[in-house]
Design a protein around this motif. Structure first.
Motif, PDB file in Angstrom:
ATOM      1  N   THR A   1       0.830  -1.205   0.000  1.00 56.54           N
ATOM      2  CA  THR A   1       0.000   0.000   0.000  1.00 56.54           C
ATOM      3  C   THR A   1       0.863   1.253   0.000  1.00 56.54           C
ATOM      4  O   THR A   1       0.616   2.203  -0.752  1.00 56.54           O
ATOM      5  CB  THR A   1      -0.919  -0.002   1.233  1.00 56.54           C
ATOM      6  OG1 THR A   1      -1.700  -1.195   1.235  1.00 56.54           O
ATOM      7  CG2 THR A   1      -1.841   1.201   1.231  1.00 56.54           C
TER       8      THR A   1
ATOM      9  N   GLY B   1      -8.224  -1.916  -3.031  1.00 50.81           N
ATOM     10  CA  GLY B   1      -7.972  -0.695  -2.277  1.00 50.81           C
ATOM     11  C   GLY B   1      -7.476   0.473  -3.099  1.00 50.81           C
ATOM     12  O   GLY B   1      -7.310   1.578  -2.568  1.00 50.81           O
TER      13      GLY B   1
ATOM     14  N   THR C   1      -9.320   4.037  -3.030  1.00 48.57           N
ATOM     15  CA  THR C   1      -9.041   4.811  -1.823  1.00 48.57           C
ATOM     16  C   THR C   1      -7.708   5.534  -1.942  1.00 48.57           C
ATOM     17  O   THR C   1      -7.594   6.734  -1.639  1.00 48.57           O
ATOM     18  CB  THR C   1      -9.033   3.885  -0.593  1.00 48.57           C
ATOM     19  OG1 THR C   1     -10.334   3.338  -0.411  1.00 48.57           O
ATOM     20  CG2 THR C   1      -8.612   4.629   0.654  1.00 48.57           C
TER      21      THR C   1
ATOM     22  N   PRO D   1     -12.906   0.606  -0.443  1.00 52.12           N
ATOM     23  CA  PRO D   1     -13.502   0.095   0.794  1.00 52.12           C
ATOM     24  C   PRO D   1     -14.018   1.187   1.722  1.00 52.12           C
ATOM     25  O   PRO D   1     -14.901   0.940   2.541  1.00 52.12           O
ATOM     26  CB  PRO D   1     -12.351  -0.687   1.445  1.00 52.12           C
ATOM     27  CG  PRO D   1     -11.112  -0.114   0.848  1.00 52.12           C
ATOM     28  CD  PRO D   1     -11.481   0.265  -0.549  1.00 52.12           C
ATOM     29  N   ASP D   2     -13.457   2.406   1.621  1.00 51.09           N
ATOM     30  CA  ASP D   2     -13.897   3.507   2.480  1.00 51.09           C
ATOM     31  C   ASP D   2     -14.982   4.353   1.840  1.00 51.09           C
ATOM     32  O   ASP D   2     -15.382   5.379   2.378  1.00 51.09           O
ATOM     33  CB  ASP D   2     -12.706   4.397   2.843  1.00 51.09           C
ATOM     34  CG  ASP D   2     -12.158   5.140   1.629  1.00 51.09           C
ATOM     35  OD1 ASP D   2     -12.369   4.669   0.489  1.00 51.09           O
ATOM     36  OD2 ASP D   2     -11.508   6.186   1.817  1.00 51.09           O
TER      37      ASP D   2
ATOM     38  N   LYS E   1      -5.116 -10.155   2.932  1.00 51.79           N
ATOM     39  CA  LYS E   1      -4.641  -8.782   2.856  1.00 51.79           C
ATOM     40  C   LYS E   1      -4.231  -8.468   1.418  1.00 51.79           C
ATOM     41  O   LYS E   1      -3.464  -9.210   0.802  1.00 51.79           O
ATOM     42  CB  LYS E   1      -3.441  -8.576   3.782  1.00 51.79           C
ATOM     43  CG  LYS E   1      -2.872  -7.163   3.696  1.00 51.79           C
ATOM     44  CD  LYS E   1      -1.650  -6.988   4.569  1.00 51.79           C
ATOM     45  CE  LYS E   1      -1.041  -5.607   4.360  1.00 51.79           C
ATOM     46  NZ  LYS E   1       0.190  -5.418   5.164  1.00 51.79           N
TER      47      LYS E   1
ATOM     48  N   GLN F   1      -6.707  -2.893   1.702  1.00 57.00           N
ATOM     49  CA  GLN F   1      -7.929  -3.518   2.185  1.00 57.00           C
ATOM     50  C   GLN F   1      -7.645  -4.947   2.628  1.00 57.00           C
ATOM     51  O   GLN F   1      -6.596  -5.526   2.337  1.00 57.00           O
ATOM     52  CB  GLN F   1      -9.003  -3.525   1.080  1.00 57.00           C
ATOM     53  CG  GLN F   1     -10.397  -3.900   1.583  1.00 57.00           C
ATOM     54  CD  GLN F   1     -11.452  -3.883   0.480  1.00 57.00           C
ATOM     55  OE1 GLN F   1     -11.162  -3.613  -0.677  1.00 57.00           O
ATOM     56  NE2 GLN F   1     -12.680  -4.174   0.838  1.00 57.00           N
TER      57      GLN F   1
ATOM     58  N   GLN G   1      -4.155   3.745   8.830  1.00 56.55           N
ATOM     59  CA  GLN G   1      -5.384   3.252   8.205  1.00 56.55           C
ATOM     60  C   GLN G   1      -6.141   2.364   9.184  1.00 56.55           C
ATOM     61  O   GLN G   1      -5.537   1.578   9.923  1.00 56.55           O
ATOM     62  CB  GLN G   1      -5.106   2.455   6.920  1.00 56.55           C
ATOM     63  CG  GLN G   1      -6.395   2.064   6.194  1.00 56.55           C
ATOM     64  CD  GLN G   1      -6.164   1.218   4.955  1.00 56.55           C
ATOM     65  OE1 GLN G   1      -5.186   0.500   4.846  1.00 56.55           O
ATOM     66  NE2 GLN G   1      -7.088   1.291   4.001  1.00 56.55           N
TER      67      GLN G   1
ATOM     68  N   ARG H   1      -8.252  -0.866   9.896  1.00 55.21           N
ATOM     69  CA  ARG H   1      -8.068  -2.135   9.201  1.00 55.21           C
ATOM     70  C   ARG H   1      -9.047  -3.232   9.606  1.00 55.21           C
ATOM     71  O   ARG H   1      -8.849  -4.385   9.234  1.00 55.21           O
ATOM     72  CB  ARG H   1      -6.641  -2.638   9.453  1.00 55.21           C
ATOM     73  CG  ARG H   1      -5.574  -1.730   8.885  1.00 55.21           C
ATOM     74  CD  ARG H   1      -5.486  -1.806   7.405  1.00 55.21           C
ATOM     75  NE  ARG H   1      -5.046  -3.112   6.959  1.00 55.21           N
ATOM     76  CZ  ARG H   1      -4.941  -3.478   5.685  1.00 55.21           C
ATOM     77  NH1 ARG H   1      -5.275  -2.624   4.737  1.00 55.21           N
ATOM     78  NH2 ARG H   1      -4.533  -4.686   5.358  1.00 55.21           N
TER      79      ARG H   1
ATOM     80  N   GLY I   1     -12.608  -2.658   9.378  1.00 56.02           N
ATOM     81  CA  GLY I   1     -13.924  -2.383   8.806  1.00 56.02           C
ATOM     82  C   GLY I   1     -14.894  -1.797   9.803  1.00 56.02           C
ATOM     83  O   GLY I   1     -16.110  -1.811   9.586  1.00 56.02           O
TER      84      GLY I   1
ATOM     85  N   TRP J   1     -11.930   1.522   7.131  1.00 52.89           N
ATOM     86  CA  TRP J   1     -10.927   1.448   6.068  1.00 52.89           C
ATOM     87  C   TRP J   1     -10.354   2.805   5.674  1.00 52.89           C
ATOM     88  O   TRP J   1      -9.661   2.922   4.667  1.00 52.89           O
ATOM     89  CB  TRP J   1     -11.487   0.754   4.821  1.00 52.89           C
ATOM     90  CG  TRP J   1     -12.002  -0.615   5.099  1.00 52.89           C
ATOM     91  CD1 TRP J   1     -13.313  -1.023   5.094  1.00 52.89           C
ATOM     92  CD2 TRP J   1     -11.241  -1.770   5.453  1.00 52.89           C
ATOM     93  NE1 TRP J   1     -13.410  -2.348   5.433  1.00 52.89           N
ATOM     94  CE2 TRP J   1     -12.151  -2.844   5.658  1.00 52.89           C
ATOM     95  CE3 TRP J   1      -9.878  -2.008   5.628  1.00 52.89           C
ATOM     96  CZ2 TRP J   1     -11.740  -4.115   6.009  1.00 52.89           C
ATOM     97  CZ3 TRP J   1      -9.472  -3.286   5.989  1.00 52.89           C
ATOM     98  CH2 TRP J   1     -10.398  -4.318   6.170  1.00 52.89           C
TER      99      TRP J   1
END
Length: 834
Positions: free
Chosen positions: A135, A171, A174, A205-206, A624, A628, A782, A784, A786, A809
Motif C-alpha cells: 500500500t 484498495g 481509496t 472500501p472507504d 490482505k 484492504q 489506516q 483495518r 472495517g 478502512w
C-alpha cells in the motif's frame, strides 16, 4: 506486455509500420485533410494517440529509455504534421529520462503540454503491477511521480493510468482518491476475463469513488478497428467513447499511415465524429452527458489476468518486499534520530531509493515476466535502495546507543530497538561473545530494573561453528529502545512451551493445531504438494493449479535445538531432484509456530505448495491486499495476497480462524477449507503463449537452487480480526534492531519510547519527514477492521497526545508540526502531503 490471443493483428502491424517510426519529414497535406464531411449520428469517438512502452520486458531498461526518446520524437513529429493531433503518455520515469538525455526534446514536450496537445496521464514513475506492491508503495508512486510532473511539466495529474497491469487491487480507489486522482484507465482484465462496463464508478472500501474507463479492445489499436469501435466502444447511454490509436509495447508512437486513414474516415457520414482528443476531454464529455448520473458502480478488485504473475520469479518478489520494508523502517528510525537527537534526515537519499524500487515495480518486472537479465538490473536497483536504508538505519541506531548512560555496565550490553509503534515481545538474536572475560559464560540478560531474561545459545550461521547466536525474547517499548546487560550467574526460569501444535511423527509437517481452548483446527496434517504447471510464464488462461503430481517423501525428522527460548524440529524431504528442509520453530510462551523453509529446487514446469487442511465448516477466506482486507470465494482458484491470509469457519457453533503470515509470498488458493500457498513456481523466464519451450535451450528457469521462505502459523477462537494479523505480519518481518555496546557515559535512560499508536486495528504505514522539511513529520495510518475507530497517538518528541477518528478502512495522512506550547499541531493532508 501484450496478450497474443487478442492482439496478433496489432503486432503484425507493428512490424509492417516500423519503417515509418521516428521519421522527421513534415507533411502539410495532413493538415489540409483535417476536416471532412463530418458525422450524422451525433456521436464522438475520441481518438487517443498513445504508444505503450514496456520499460523493461523482452529488452533491458536501457533499451526502454532509447525507445522513449525515439517514440517521443515521433509523437512530436505527428503533431507538427497534423495540427489537431494529440498524444497521451504516462510514466514520470520516462520523462526524467528525456529531461536528462535531451533537454531540447523535453522543452518541445513542455510546450505541447502547455498547449494542451500533449497529455500527461498516470504520473507514477511507471505503470506498476497493481497486486504485488505494498500500500505504501502505491502512495509513493503518487507522491514522487505527481510531484515530478508538477515541477517539470506543470501538470497536476488527475487521471490514473495502468492499461497493461495484470489486475487491480480493491484498495486502489481509496489510494488514488487520497492522492488527488479522480479518474482511472485500464484494460486488463479484458472482456473475456471479467464482465465490466466500459465506463463506471469504481468504489474503494472507504467509499471513495473514481470514474473509470475500461479501454475497448486494445491500448494501441490500429485504425482498421475504427468501424468496429463505432458500434462496440460506446457505453450504454453515452455518445462519447475513447479509442486508443498507436503502435506500442516497444514504443513507436502513431504512424503517418494511421493518421492518414483516420483523416480519410472522417469523410464517412456513417461513422461517429473522429476527434483527436485527450482522456481529459473524454471524461469531461462523460461528466456532462445525460447518462452520467446513472453510471454503474463497481466495488472490489478488478481481476483476473494471468494468475501465474502472483508467483512467478519469487526471488524478485522477495527483494521487492525487503526493499519496501527496509525503507519504511529506516525512515522511522531516521525520523526518531532527527527529532530526538538532531541528526540530519537523509531525505534526498530516501527519495532516490524509492524511485529505484518503484521503477522495479513496473508490471512486467514485478510480475516476473521479463527477461532473466532484467532481474540482474532489478537486484542492482533494489540493492541500492537497501544499502541506503541499511546505512542510514545503522548510523542512526549507533548514534542513539552512544547517548545512553551505560557507565554501570560491567562487560557488555545490547541496545535493542523496536521500530514498530506498539509495545511488543520480540526475538532478539545476534552474535556476541559467549564468554567475553574468559572467566564465566553469559547466562542471561538483565534489564535496568533487575528483570532477568532467559537466553539460548543457538548454532552459528557458519559451518566454522564459531560465534554461536544468542537468542532471547525481550519486552520492548513502542517505537523505542531498551538496553540489556549481558550477565553471569544463575539462569532465570524460562516460560513454558504451548501445547497447541504436534509435529508429525510419521510424515512431513504438523499433525495437530489447536486453539487456546483445545479445539482441533486441522482435518489432516499440514504438508506439501507438487503441482504440474506447463503453462507459460503468465499462466494465461489458467484459473486453478490443481494437477497434483505427488508429495515429497519424508527423509528424516529430529529435534535439533531445544532450550529455554526455542525448540526446533528439522524435517528433510525429497521430491525428484530437489530437497526440502523445514525447520518447525516453537518459542517459549508464544502462541504461534514459525515455519522456515530452505529448498534446493531443481524442477522445471512444476509448482510446490504448502498445504493447510483446516477442520472448519462453512469456511470463509480473508486476505490482505493493497489498501484492504478482502473476503474471497473458497473455490480453489489462484488469488493474489500480501502479508497474510486467514480461513475462518465453524467448529460446532463457534467461530475459529487459522491464519498464515508470510515474508515474501503472494499467491494462494482455498478450496472449501483446504488452504494452499505457493512456495515455488518454476516457470521459464518470459515464455508467452503460443511459444513453447525450445529443444536444447539454454535459457534460464525461475527460482532454481536455494530458496528460503518464512511463515508464522497462528490460530485462535473468533473472527480473523481477533488475531491482529496486520500487526503479527509486521512483527514477523520487522526484527529487533540492535547495537552491541559496552560501558560509556551518556545522558539518556536505559529505556525510551518515541511513538505509540493504539488500538491494534489501526495500521501505521509510514513515519517520515515531510517532503518540505520545515512543515514537520508525516504519520500515515489506516483503519483495518472495517469498523469506525478512534486512534490514540502518543509521542513525547513530537508533542503528540491526540485522538483521531477513523471511519471503516479510512486512510489518513497526518502532518504533525511541533509547537512552542508543547502540544503539537496536527492536521490531515492528502497523500501528497498538501
Amino acid at each position: 506486455m501484450i496478450d497474443k490471443r487478442t492482439d496478433v493483428s496489432r503486432r503484425d502491424f507493428l512490424v509492417a509500420g516500423a519503417a515509418s517510426l521516428g521519421a522527421m519529414t513534415m507533411t502539410p497535406a495532413f493538415a489540409q485533410q483535417a476536416k471532412g464531411a463530418g458525422p450524422t449520428n451525433g456521436k464522438v469517438l475520441h481518438i487517443i494517440g498513445h504508444s505503450h512502452i514496456d520499460a523493461a520486458w523482452l529488452w533491458p531498461w536501457r533499451d526502454g529509455a532509447d525507445t522513449v526518446l525515439t517514440t517521443f520524437r515521433s509523437a512530436l513529429n505527428r503533431m507538427n504534421e497534423t495540427p489537431d493531433f494529440r498524444f497521451s503518455h504516462s510514466s514520470s520515469a520516462h520523462y526524467r529520462w528525456v529531461e536528462r538525455a535531451d533537454p531540447d526534446l523535453f522543452a518541445e514536450i513542455q510546450q505541447r503540454v502547455h498547449e494542451g496537445r500533449w497529455e500527461v496521464v498516470g504520473g507514477w514513475p511507471v505503470e506498476p503491477d497493481c497486486n504485488i506492491p505494498a500500500t505504501e508503495s502505491f502512495v509513493r508512486h503518487s507522491l514522487y511521480g505527481k510531484a515530478y510532473c508538477l515541477r517539470a511539466l506543470g501538470v497536476d495529474v488527475k487521471i490514473g493510468f495502468n492499461p497493461d497491469s495484470f489486475g487491480h487491487a480493491a484498495g486502489l480507489p481509496t489510494i488514488l482518491k487520497r492522492a488527488g486522482y479522480g479518474y482511472y484507465v485500464f484494460q486488463r482484465p479484458q472482456e473475456h476475463e471479467m464482465k465490466l462496463p466500459l465506463v463506471f464508478w469504481w468504489e474503494g472500501p472507504d467509499g471513495s469513488r473514481i470514474l473509470v474507463n475500461r479501454i475497448w479492445h486494445d491500448y494501441d489499436a490500429n485504425s482498421d478497428l475504427i468501424r468496429s469501435a463505432a458500434t462496440d466502444a460506446f457505453a450504454p447511454g453515452l455518445d462519447h467513447a475513447a479509442f486508443f490509436l498507436g503502435v506500442g509495447d516497444h514504443g513507436g508512437a502513431i504512424t503517418k499511415q494511421q493518421i492518414i486513414e483516420i483523416l480519410e474516415m472522417r469523410n464517412d457520414p456513417t461513422l461517429p465524429e473522429l476527434r483527436f482528443s485527450t482522456l481529459r476531454d473524454f471524461f469531461h464529455a462523460v461528466e456532462t452527458s445525460h447518462a452520467f448520473n446513472s453510471l454503474p458502480v463497481i466495488k472490489g478488485e478488478l481481476q483476473h489476468h494471468a494468475r501465474g504473475c502472483y508467483s512467478a520469479n519469487g526471488e524478485g518478489k522477495f527483494l521487492n518486499r525487503r526493499a519496501e520494508r527496509w525503507l519504511c523502517e529506516a525512515e522511522t528510525i531516521s525520523m526518531v534520530g532527527s527529532l530526538h537527537y538532531g541528526r540530519a534526515y537523509p531525505a534526498e537519499q530516501y527519495a532516490e531509493a524509492w524511485w529505484k524500487v518503484l521503477f522495479c515495480q513496473f508490471h512486467d518486472m514485478m510480475a516476473g515476466t521479463s527477461l532473466y537479465s532484467d532481474y540482474q538490473d532489478v537486484r542492482d536497483s533494489v540493492g541500492y535502495a537497501c544499502e541506503v536504508a541499511q546505512t542510514s538505519k545503522v548510523e542512526s541506531l549507533e548514534a542513539m546507543a552512544k547517548r545512553v548512560d551505560l557507565s554501570s555496565v560491567e562487560e557488555s550490553a545490547v541496545f535493542a530497538f523496536n521500530p514498530l509503534p506498539w509495545k511488543r515481545k520480540a526475538l532478539l538474536e545476534y552474535n556476541p561473545e559467549h564468554n567475553p572475560s574468559g572467566n564465566a559464560p553469559i547466562t542471561h540478560l538483565s534489564a535496568k530494573d533487575g528483570t532477568k531474561i532467559p537466553i539460548q545459545w543457538r548454532p552459528p550461521a557458519s559451518m566454522s561453528l564459531w560465534y554461536p547466536r544468542m537468542s532471547a525474547w525481550v519486552e520492548l517499548p513502542a517505537c523505542g529502545y531498551k538496553v540489556f546487560e549481558l550477565s553471569h550467574g544463575p539462569e532465570p526460569a524460562p516460560e513454558p512451551y504451548g501445547e497447541f501444535i504436534t509435529v508429525s511423527d510419521s510424515g512431513f509437517g504438523i499433525s495437530s493445531l489447536k486453539a487456546q481452548d483445545g479445539t482441533e483446527l486441522l482435518s489432516s496434517p499440514l504438508g506439501l504438494v507438487a503441482i504440474s504447471d506447463t503453462s507459460d510464464t503468465w499462466a494465461h488462461g489458467i484459473a486453478q493449479f490443481r494437477q497434483e503430481m505427488g508429495r515429497p517423501t519424508l527423509v528424516s525428522s529430529s529435534i535439533v535445538e531445544d532450550g529455554p527460548v526455542t525448540r526446533v524440529t528439522r524435517q528433510r524431504a525429497r521430491w525428484q531432484d530437489s530437497e526440502i528442509v523445514l525447520d518447525i520453530a516453537q518459542f517459549a510462551g508464544s502462541d504461534f509456530v514459525e515455519l522456515r523453509f530452505v529448498i534446493d529446487w531443481h524442477q522445471h514446469e512444476q509448482m510446490l505448495k504448502l498445504e493447510i487442511p483446516t477442520a472448519l465448516a462453512n469456511p470463509k477466506v480473508f486476505a490482505k491486499v493493497p489498501g484492504q482486507v478482502l473476503e474471497r470465494r473458497t473455490n480453489g482458484e489462484e488469488e493474489p495476497y500480501q502479508d497474510w491470509a486467514a480461513v475462518q469457519g465453524k467448529v460446532g457453533s463457534n467461530d475459529y480462524t487459522v491464519a498464515l503470515v508470510n515474508n515474501s509470498t503472494y499467491s494462494y488458493d482455498c478450496l472449501d477449507g483446504l488452504f494452499r500457498t505457493v512456495l515455488i513456481r518454476s516457470a521459464p523466464y518470459a515464455r508467452h503463449n503460443p511459444a513453447q519451450v525450445p529443444h536444447n535451450d539454454n535459457n534460464a528457469w525461475q527460482d532454481q537452487g536455494r530458496q528460503e521462505r518464512r511463515f508464522w502459523l497462528i490460530a485462535g477462537r473468533g473472527a480473523w480480526q481477533e488475531l491482529a494479523l496486520d500487526r503479527r505480519a509486521e512483527e514477523l518481518q520487522t526484527p529487533v534492531e540492535r547495537v552491541m555496546d559496552s560501558a560509556h557515559s551518556g545522558t539518556e535512560a536505559w529505556e525510551n519510547s518515541f511513538l505509540e499508536v493504539v488500538p491494534r486495528t489501526v495500521w501505521v504505514l509510514a513515519v517520515k519527514q515531510a517532503e518540505h522539511p520545515q512543515q514537520g513529520t508525516i504519520l500515515r495510518i489506516q483503519e483495518r477492521s472495517g469498523t469506525a475507530t478512534q486512534a490514540a497517538l502518543k509521542s513525547a518528541p513530537l508533542g503528540l497526545d491526540h485522538t483521531i477518528e477513523l471511519s471503516p478502512w479510512e486512510l489518513k495522512t497526518l502532518l504533525v508540526k511541533p509547537s512552542k506550547a508543547g502540544r503539537a499541531e496536527i492536521r490531515e493532508v492528502s497523500l501528497l502531503e498538501v
